[in-house]
Design an enzyme around this catalytic site. Structure first.
Site, short mmCIF file in Angstrom:
data_model
loop_
_atom_site.label_atom_id
_atom_site.label_comp_id
_atom_site.label_asym_id
_atom_site.label_seq_id
_atom_site.Cartn_x
_atom_site.Cartn_y
_atom_site.Cartn_z
CG ASP A 16 -40.80 26.85 -24.28
OD1 ASP A 16 -40.84 25.85 -23.73
OD2 ASP A 16 -41.57 27.98 -24.03
NE ARG A 98 -39.51 39.97 -29.08
CZ ARG A 98 -38.91 39.14 -28.29
NH1 ARG A 98 -37.61 38.84 -28.44
NH2 ARG A 98 -39.54 38.56 -27.18
CG ASP A 127 -42.70 39.55 -28.14
OD1 ASP A 127 -42.40 40.82 -28.63
OD2 ASP A 127 -42.41 39.20 -27.01
CB SER A 181 -43.38 34.43 -19.37
OG SER A 181 -42.81 34.60 -20.71
#
Lengths: 408, 408, 408, 408
Positions: A16, A98, A127, A181
């Site tokens: 990705d 993050r 996110d 995921s």
């Protein structure tokens, strides 16, 4: 927003973000800098370098860093001082990673003269918010590019076509869609989507990747002793270790004993509910032990205030406001409360459970002299309780007297 | 305080409250009324009647009542709507029973023309506060007698001498001192004191009385489904049950699987820390399941507010302020939040762990259409996230711009 | 508690504390050390020295200190950073002075080898609690003597008889009872009791001692500019001043314009309600100006958190918990929020009102570019608001959809 | 979003909403329904009807309603029960009107078969958020059209050209730009923008429209008595009145005495700070009086909890979350607290100040017997205070003892 000239991309080396890399080059004709961080996700980083080079990134634009110690020391541990859990249960494993990534993206952008950063988070999740709020809070002029919100590669097929068209290698097992995921770092692994989308259905066994099934964990409990200094874990079984080493060790204990699994439906900041499977083996042990050491070293007044502030603190982290003045205010209060939170906790690990069974500290506020059922040599005068109760009761008596007066 | 003329005593039938009974008669020359409640502590009540009669209590002054349904319906369940835990861990099993006992003491006092109530709690603990605040809040003119704070029977020897002098039978096993002190009701069993007074030492196995050791629990998980209506449990595995029956059933499930043990050092309202071993088998399952049903039926805004209010709510109950306007205000808010908390939760029970693995409800707010990784047919426009983030970021950008401006 | 050997008394030089002084000597046969502080109450201190000497206190045992700067710098200003008001209105003028007095009492006790401290607060008020909690928090072994709770001088007549019997001079105007009781320091003057005990009746004019009646204040407004650094006032009309000087100046402005009067019924920590008349002239201006400078220099997130924490912070101070870990935690959060609270506020003073009419700062977060009704040159994209609203609305839409679904 | 077919527009009859009306017709070719509400803004409504007809709206599509009683009874009064102020000062006069307008827009849409609603708020302010969140919370399928975010009429010139092109009459005084922007309803008038955009500059006198200048207010104070029932004002000077009548009367008192002016810089939900001039004459008196009646009828525990919840409650209203479960939870708690808030408050009005000077109630908790400096006939035992303090101090002593232990 004018087109970016040079973009720092949070790059994993996977399919990705490789597509994103190429898309940035083709869409904006801009120079791409890659940043690949070892946050303890358990993957080799060097392949990411190779892949970046292959996709045309200049060597000086490839940044690969081991940030595990910084991650645990400056993000995970401060958060654990607060006993932070979101919606009563979630240990915030993804949320807390993050801000660190964004911090490095912004720093690298400033170091390399880039005017933008990019991430691979979708437009439906939390996110994107966390990445972007952190980036803007650190550099108000930075551009943030979120390809998933912009491009038209809206199906698996289109993505693969794009990959093929741009000579991005696609591993065989990536041809089909993943059944769920995954996000992972030293604190946790989260799984969501696809096979997990019906919250009525128990998650399949194969979703769990980080911990053994409790049923398959050892039949005999194991005991460990975790040492704390000012609220942070500093040793296991008497052996001093760095923050990341401690969390790595605790993860291994947790993995082995099937500790830290969570199946949760949570409220996302962007408005919908989602279902996630979280595995936080070491963190779950750490939370239990931290509560344990606080229980003897922290005053009731401080603890209750802290418990009361925690949900907002956790919400701020979950929502992406790590770099906000209100999170920093709460952190100041929390850190203040940890000055004396030092000592040792003994934890029993057994088939999914981590239980404090003993705790001791030079800073202990526990006073056997005061609490004992035996003679206490005058440490406590039971008659004081009468006055204590009378004055606590006074306002309640006045209320009751009013009620009786009115009823008449 | 003038001397009481007629006292309603919270009477268990045990040695201590029998001594209190006799002491009230001899110290104050007052008439004694006994109140013995079945709160699910697991003891026969009729022996208490016999013993009261033997100690000279008139039959019309002996009140023996089964209050289990009222206890669960009007105290335990409202508290569980809040997911109340004290200091992060304690399910408040003792705290929540005291207001009910005081309520009945005061009601019986009013019915029998008594001017005082008495309890057997010591001057060091929280229970005296809970009993007395509740009594005063319900009747501002009631006298409360706490013999342990008044008398000079300050050692085991003196107590036994008093018992002997007043023909109170002493069971052989009560001659020596118990190795720890126990309180029990339908919600929990607590143990404290004596052998438990060193918080560094693991509690001996024999302290646990209500649950099997996780190590001895079944090797195979068991699944149950708990049905909820407006925040309260109403059925197990599809079978509707009364509140007390449900808690009794959940206790049996919990007992069997070793669920609900807690070894805690806590801050008492009277100022010192104490260590307790709590067993809350059914309550621990109930808390997990309640969180589970809330997760799909309660909005994020409501849930986060509730989580934030919870610590104060729990503190109020722990400190004895059940009958206070602020507890009632919080209850009003909490009850309001439960209107739609109906549905079913599937819980896995295994060796000490109760884990939600599935949940469904006609009131579910979970929208697969919104959260799906697949095409969502326009339920959610990912582009909205850009504006959402920009405006959430604006104040952070202004802060960052200031910081840069000042640094220059 | 064993009898004290040497006691440090908070001594004003007035009749009541002179009686206490003599009572301590006669009741306990102990040595007395006097501590008289200039907190800005507006009385000469030297007469207190003379009187202490006359009552037989050795010169080395007489401590007279000007603590005004410490009072404002370390107590008043930190509290004003929080915009603290109790029950919505009270600026805590008495509450905030007590911890400082106790601190000096304990320090002098340690310096002079005294084992006890004594104060002249009654058993019905908050001040006893504040004095004693502070003393115990600073020295857990100190004895605290509160004569008003111990002695039998329970009427004015008995007090005067005691004074006469011990050659304590009684000023003529002290022969009768004062029509109300007064406490004063640099921050405020409070009046309560006697003629003020009926809360339905307006307080007589003569109760107000610190401010002119608004009706008699100047008919023309006056403007002043107050400068702030990190949340504390540092200048008036451009002239830098020390903390106590600033508060003294602001008091003079407030006095002249009739600012800072409050007629309040408040809930005391000891359980009953009382009615007080407070005059806080400078403090009222300071609160207004501090809010003013915060309004342009403090982020919304920080401010809202601070506003939310304030009531508990004010309650802690009111209840006497200045020296508690939870007050210190809150202070850490509050102080963190003040880092950039620097700049100037213009305040209009007129007949009881202090109103912010202008504010400016190098740290201002106010951005005319963003807020303007005119063209903003791209500072703000109004289209972002659509996405912002959509995602904030999403959970509300899901709730509304559920409601409609269920109703059908 | 597909194009709307029929739109209910919040229509004032002024130039801006007339342009919107025409723009909706021309841009979307849709049918327009107008809703004009009398919220007490002090303008005739019938001209709006005429103007709507002139712009081609069918008579059955013109809704003109007097909603003043509903506004005060169901929105203003519930909010005042909370003593809600935003950022310490703002009485939320604009915020509280928006949910009512949206409610009627949505109801009229459902009654007339419209699929959309439209409002005239800009993309920079809070009002768009308030209108839209309320609309979506009441009808999840409604479309909301915000022309200011959509169209290209981005300057005064373009707006006037559009008006001319579509035969919308433009009053002469609307040819130039207004020097500031105004919103008014029965609770307040707000002014912002243009001449007010520099927060350092005092607002010009002509901005104030709702109150006389304090300097020009009567030189003699006026006293009024406001009666309350369960937290809501029900009478003035003994005369019972409806909610809207009471607020209207209080506005007149406030206007006359120059009460309720506020010059504020506030943090908008959309992220920037703005400066507003607010005039809330009656509301300012009402807040003072409500605090006054609460002070004798509400218990300390309830009041402190309420004060603590208030900032979040005010923030929810400011941000547009009136119709949210968390606002409703807080309202349930607040309403619960008002059960006994009945009685009368005497308020002095003088040159900008509204001051409570007396209060009385059958529900009063004030007990002269308890608080008196005189003999209290045993209502309160001062010796109880010793025990009260000792047990409150215990944890502080344990902390102090630890500190000393560690230092050694």
């Amino acid at each position: 927003m004018s087109a970016p000239k040079k973009v720092v991309l949070a790059y994993s080396g996977g399919l990705d973000t490789s597509i994103i890399l190429k898309w940035l080059q083709t869409e904006y004709g801009c120079e791409v800098v890659t940043f690949t961080a070892d946050l303890g996700q358990g993957e080799e980083l060097e392949p990411a370098r190779k892949k970046a080079e292959m996709l045309g990134i200049k060597p000086e634009n490839i940044f690969i860093e081991d940030v595990r110690e910084e991650f645990v020391r400056d993000f995970v541990f401060p958060m654990f001082r607060a006993n932070a859990v979101y919606e009563g249960l979630y240990l915030l494993g993804t949320s807390i990673a993050r801000p660190l990534i964004s911090k490095r993206l912004v720093e690298i952008a400033e170091a390399t003269g880039a005017d933008a950063v990019a991430h691979g988070a979708t437009g439906k999740g939390n996110d994107q918010v966390r990445f972007e709020l952190a980036a803007y809070a650190l550099n108000p002029d930075i551009k943030v590019i979120a390809p998933w919100r912009e491009w038209d590669l809206t199906s698996r097929t289109k993505l693969l076509e794009f990959a093929e068209a741009h000579q991005i290698p696609v591993a065989k097992d990536k041809r089909g869609e993943a059944p769920f995921s995954v996000d992972a770092n030293l604190l946790h692994t989260s799984s969501e989507g696809k096979v997990l989308e019906d919250p009525a259905q128990e998650a399949p066994d194969y979703v769990y990747q980080r911990t053994v099934h409790p049923e398959e964990a050892p039949d005999t409990p194991e005991y460990i002793e975790i040492g704390f200094e000012k609220g942070d874990a500093v040793s296991i079984n008497g052996e001093a270790m760095s923050p990341a080493t401690i969390l790595t060790e605790l993860n291994e204990y947790g993995r082995k004993h099937g500790i830290g699994r969570l199946d949760l439906v949570e409220g996302r900041f962007v408005g919908m509910k989602s279902r996630g499977i979280y595995e936080t083996p070491g963190g779950t042990i750490l939370l239990e032990a931290h509560r344990g050491i606080e229980s003897i070293t922290m005053d009731r007044g401080a603890m209750h205030l802290k418990d009361q502030l925690m949900p907002q603190y956790a919400e701020l982290i979950y929502n992406g406001f790590w770099y906000s003045p209100e999170r920093e205010m709460l952190q100041a209060a929390i850190d203040k409360s940890q000055e004396f939170v030092s000592g040792t906790v003994r934890v029993k690990l057994y088939k999914g459970l981590a239980s404090t069974v003993g705790r001791w500290s030079d800073n202990s506020l526990y006073s056997e002299a005061h609490v004992t059922f035996e003679e206490d040599a005058g440490a406590y005068d039971q008659k004081d309780a009468a006055g204590f109760i009378q004055l606590n009761a006074l306002r309640l008596k006045l209320l009751a007297a009013r009620e009786r007066r009115i009823k008449k």
